[in-house]
Enzyme design. Structure first.
Site, PDB file in Angstrom:
ATOM      1  N   ASP A  92      48.163  43.767 -11.745  1.00 20.20           N
ATOM      2  CA  ASP A  92      47.822  45.385 -11.866  1.00 20.20           C
ATOM      3  C   ASP A  92      48.240  46.044 -13.110  1.00 20.20           C
ATOM      4  O   ASP A  92      49.085  45.473 -13.263  1.00 20.20           O
ATOM      5  CB  ASP A  92      47.648  46.215 -10.964  1.00 20.20           C
ATOM      6  CG  ASP A  92      46.827  47.157 -10.656  1.00 20.20           C
ATOM      7  OD1 ASP A  92      46.385  47.834  -9.280  1.00 20.20           O
ATOM      8  OD2 ASP A  92      46.109  47.090 -11.418  1.00 20.20           O
ATOM      9  N   ASP A 265      41.575  42.078  -3.327  1.00 24.30           N
ATOM     10  CA  ASP A 265      43.263  41.506  -3.269  1.00 24.30           C
ATOM     11  C   ASP A 265      43.177  42.662  -2.033  1.00 24.30           C
ATOM     12  O   ASP A 265      42.310  43.141  -1.885  1.00 24.30           O
ATOM     13  CB  ASP A 265      43.460  41.359  -5.001  1.00 24.30           C
ATOM     14  CG  ASP A 265      43.852  43.120  -4.474  1.00 24.30           C
ATOM     15  OD1 ASP A 265      42.581  44.236  -5.462  1.00 24.30           O
ATOM     16  OD2 ASP A 265      44.206  44.338  -3.999  1.00 24.30           O
ATOM     17  N   CYS A 303      42.051  29.026  14.681  1.00 24.50           N
ATOM     18  CA  CYS A 303      42.942  28.416  14.330  1.00 24.50           C
ATOM     19  C   CYS A 303      44.349  27.602  13.626  1.00 24.50           C
ATOM     20  O   CYS A 303      44.706  26.919  14.747  1.00 24.50           O
ATOM     21  CB  CYS A 303      43.990  30.335  13.402  1.00 24.50           C
ATOM     22  SG  CYS A 303      45.023  30.540  12.093  1.00 24.50           S
ATOM     23  N   CYS A 305      46.873  27.237  11.453  1.00 27.55           N
ATOM     24  CA  CYS A 305      48.220  27.379  10.613  1.00 27.55           C
ATOM     25  C   CYS A 305      49.175  27.032  11.417  1.00 27.55           C
ATOM     26  O   CYS A 305      49.404  27.004  13.152  1.00 27.55           O
ATOM     27  CB  CYS A 305      48.326  29.096  10.391  1.00 27.55           C
ATOM     28  SG  CYS A 305      48.572  29.935  11.746  1.00 27.55           S
ATOM     29  N   CYS A 308      49.534  29.286  15.147  1.00 31.26           N
ATOM     30  CA  CYS A 308      48.663  28.610  15.800  1.00 31.26           C
ATOM     31  C   CYS A 308      49.092  27.239  16.104  1.00 31.26           C
ATOM     32  O   CYS A 308      49.099  27.272  17.640  1.00 31.26           O
ATOM     33  CB  CYS A 308      47.892  29.289  16.114  1.00 31.26           C
ATOM     34  SG  CYS A 308      47.248  31.341  14.985  1.00 31.26           S
ATOM     35  N   HIS A 334      50.055  33.668   9.764  1.00 29.99           N
ATOM     36  CA  HIS A 334      48.993  33.824  10.661  1.00 29.99           C
ATOM     37  C   HIS A 334      47.533  34.352   9.889  1.00 29.99           C
ATOM     38  O   HIS A 334      46.136  33.994   9.032  1.00 29.99           O
ATOM     39  CB  HIS A 334      48.589  33.949  11.495  1.00 29.99           C
ATOM     40  CG  HIS A 334      47.519  33.723  12.731  1.00 29.99           C
ATOM     41  ND1 HIS A 334      46.650  33.388  12.888  1.00 29.99           N
ATOM     42  CD2 HIS A 334      46.944  35.716  12.615  1.00 29.99           C
ATOM     43  CE1 HIS A 334      45.186  33.710  13.363  1.00 29.99           C
ATOM     44  NE2 HIS A 334      45.516  35.233  12.831  1.00 29.99           N
TER      45      HIS A 334
HETATM   46  C1  APQ Z   1      48.575  44.492  -6.716  1.00 35.35           C
HETATM   47  C2  APQ Z   1      47.404  45.470  -6.687  1.00 35.35           C
HETATM   48  C3  APQ Z   1      45.853  45.250  -7.091  1.00 35.35           C
HETATM   49  S1  APQ Z   1      44.690  46.902  -6.805  1.00 35.35           S
HETATM   50  C4  APQ Z   1      45.381  48.095  -6.690  1.00 35.35           C
HETATM   51  C5  APQ Z   1      43.574  48.873  -6.497  1.00 35.35           C
HETATM   52  C6  APQ Z   1      43.392  48.903  -5.483  1.00 35.35           C
HETATM   53  C7  APQ Z   1      41.564  49.917  -5.948  1.00 35.35           C
HETATM   54  N1  APQ Z   1      41.355  50.343  -4.262  1.00 35.35           N
HETATM   55  C8  APQ Z   1      41.399  50.689  -6.745  1.00 35.35           C
HETATM   56  C9  APQ Z   1      41.973  49.689  -8.323  1.00 35.35           C
HETATM   57  C10 APQ Z   1      41.923  50.690  -9.138  1.00 35.35           C
HETATM   58  O1  APQ Z   1      40.598  51.325  -9.394  1.00 35.35           O
HETATM   59  N2  APQ Z   1      42.720  50.365  -9.968  1.00 35.35           N
HETATM   60  C11 APQ Z   1      43.640  49.502 -10.521  1.00 35.35           C
HETATM   61  N3  APQ Z   1      43.997  49.169 -11.418  1.00 35.35           N
HETATM   62  N4  APQ Z   1      44.084  48.408  -9.060  1.00 35.35           N
HETATM   63  C12 APQ Z   1      43.459  49.371  -7.866  1.00 35.35           C
HETATM   64 ZN    ZN Z   2      47.240  31.459  12.783  1.00 38.03          ZN
END
Ligand code: APQ
Ligand code: ZN
Length: 370
Positions: A92, A265, A303, A305, A308, A334
């Site tokens: 990010d 993510d 699951c 994993c 589990c 998990h």
């Molecule tokens: C490692 C984290 C990645 S996602 C972090 C994140 C989460 C959310 N919800 C929104 C944004 C956003 O608008 N811009 C940026 N750069 N990152 C966001």
């Molecule tokens: Zn599991």
């Protein structure tokens, strides 16, 4: 080099199958990406993360810029070597973390001045600084420097913030030179559909290799996220990856995939695992609950994993009751496997043209009354 192959789009939704090719390996989409904020997926070794089926992990420019700093990571030969992870990494750009973690920050056209949440020292990140940091990290996918405006924000604030994020994206594109890294633009615009359209069209005209939808999963109701997402993906190119930032619970993942998202993510699965909350096919389970005291069944009988297959709810409850570190690790294993397996099953359902049926079956069993 970076490439995206769109393999299939569902008949009854915008769900799609794809493949992303990066210098550190291929990624089948839709995909959930575990977050390794400070160069580690908390409590996991890279081998364990790989064994769970993770194809890519995330890390954070903001945190690594503050500690250990770029000098150390440069001397280590980049983030892959530093953390012993040889598959793809996405980083990010630092904007989101500056706004969510640091104190008395000042946003100007140039960039953001802020004080480190670690020692209070004065710092500055601009689009150019963010790109330089991500170049040093050597991640395969890097993000443009943006502002994720708080929710809710006024139309005027979102308009000004979104237009500045677009100007910052242009500066990122002009400054980024590494051919072996894909720079994604981040669409902003808050919950305002007309601003989302403006942001998407401006960024698409800059021809990024992929696009993220930012500014969502910031506390808005799921219904609003769905509406904004449905609208926004209409303006995103079919032939490039679409990444929804900050999403990582089963319902949010299903809704995002249904609206044409390829990547997501979230720290949620690893964070709640460390507090003893696990996701199972029958819904969420809080392991410290007394009812598991003599329950010798696995967290989730469905699951596959390591946790589990080898440990019981009673044992997991014991570990959390006595604050044993193993409990954090086993719950993390998990939860990560649960979401990675869910995305494997979602990909299979798109391949077999039963995504919507799979979604409603999962919702019923998980206890979502939607
Ligand atoms: C490692 C984290 C990645 S996602 C972090 C994140 C989460 C959310 N919800 C929104 C944004 C956003 O608008 N811009 C940026 N750069 N990152 C966001
Ligand atoms: Zn599991």
């Amino acid at each position: 080099m970076f490439k995206f192959e769109l393999q299939k789009t569902a008949k009854d939704s915008k769900a799609r199958l794809g493949k992303i090719i990066t210098p550190h390996g291929e990624i089948e989409t839709p995909i959930f990406m575990p977050v390794g904020t400070r160069a580690t997926v908390k409590t996991m070794t890279p081998e364990e993360v790989k064994d769970l089926g993770a194809q890519i992990i995330l890390s954070n420019t903001y945190h690594l810029f503050l500690k250990p700093g770029m000098d150390i990571i440069e001397k280590a030969g980049g983030l892959h070597k530093f953390m012993n992870w040889d598959k793809p990494i996405l980083t990010d750009s630092g904007g989101f973390q500056v706004f969510s973690l640091s104190g008395n920050r000042k946003i100007t056209e140039e960039g953001v001045e802020f004080r480190s949440h670690i020692d209070g020292s004065k710092k500055f990140i601009s689009p150019e600084v963010s790109i330089d940091i991500q170049n040093t990290l050597g991640s395969d996918i890097i993000m443009a420097f943006d502002e994720c405006a708080p929710y809710p924000s006024s139309y005027e604030y979102i308009y000004d913030s979104m237009m500045r994020t677009t100007r910052w994206a242009e500066r990122c594109k002009a400054h980024h030179t590494r051919e072996d890294q894909a720079l994604f633009g981040i669409i902003q615009g808050g919950m305002y559909k007309d601003l989302r359209e403006i942001s998407a069209k401006d960024l698409v005209s800059m021809d990024f290799p992929g696009y993220a939808v930012g500014g969502l999963s910031v506390g808005e109701p799921l219904e609003i996220m769905n509406e904004v997402l449905d609208h926004t993906t209409e303006f995103m190119p079919q032939n490039k990856p679409r990444y929804l930032m900050g999403v990582g619970s089963p319902d949010y993942l299903f809704e995002a995939v249904e609206r044409g998202i390829d990547m997501a993510d979230c720290v949620l699965p690893t964070r709640i695992a460390r507090n003893g909350t696990v996701m199972t096919s029958q819904g969420k389970l809080v392991i410290k609950n007394a009812k598991y005291k003599e329950d010798f069944s696995p967290l989730d009988p469905e699951c596959d994993c390591y946790t589990c297959r080898n440990y019981s709810r009673a044992y997991m409850r014991h570990l959390f009751n006595v604050d044993e570190i193993l409990g954090l690790r086993l719950a993390t294993i998990h939860n990560l496997r649960f979401l990675i397996k869910l995305m494997e099953d979602i990909r299979e359902s798109i391949r077999g043209d039963y995504f919507l049926e799979f979604k409603s079956d999962f919702y019923r069993k998980y206890g979502y009354n939607k």
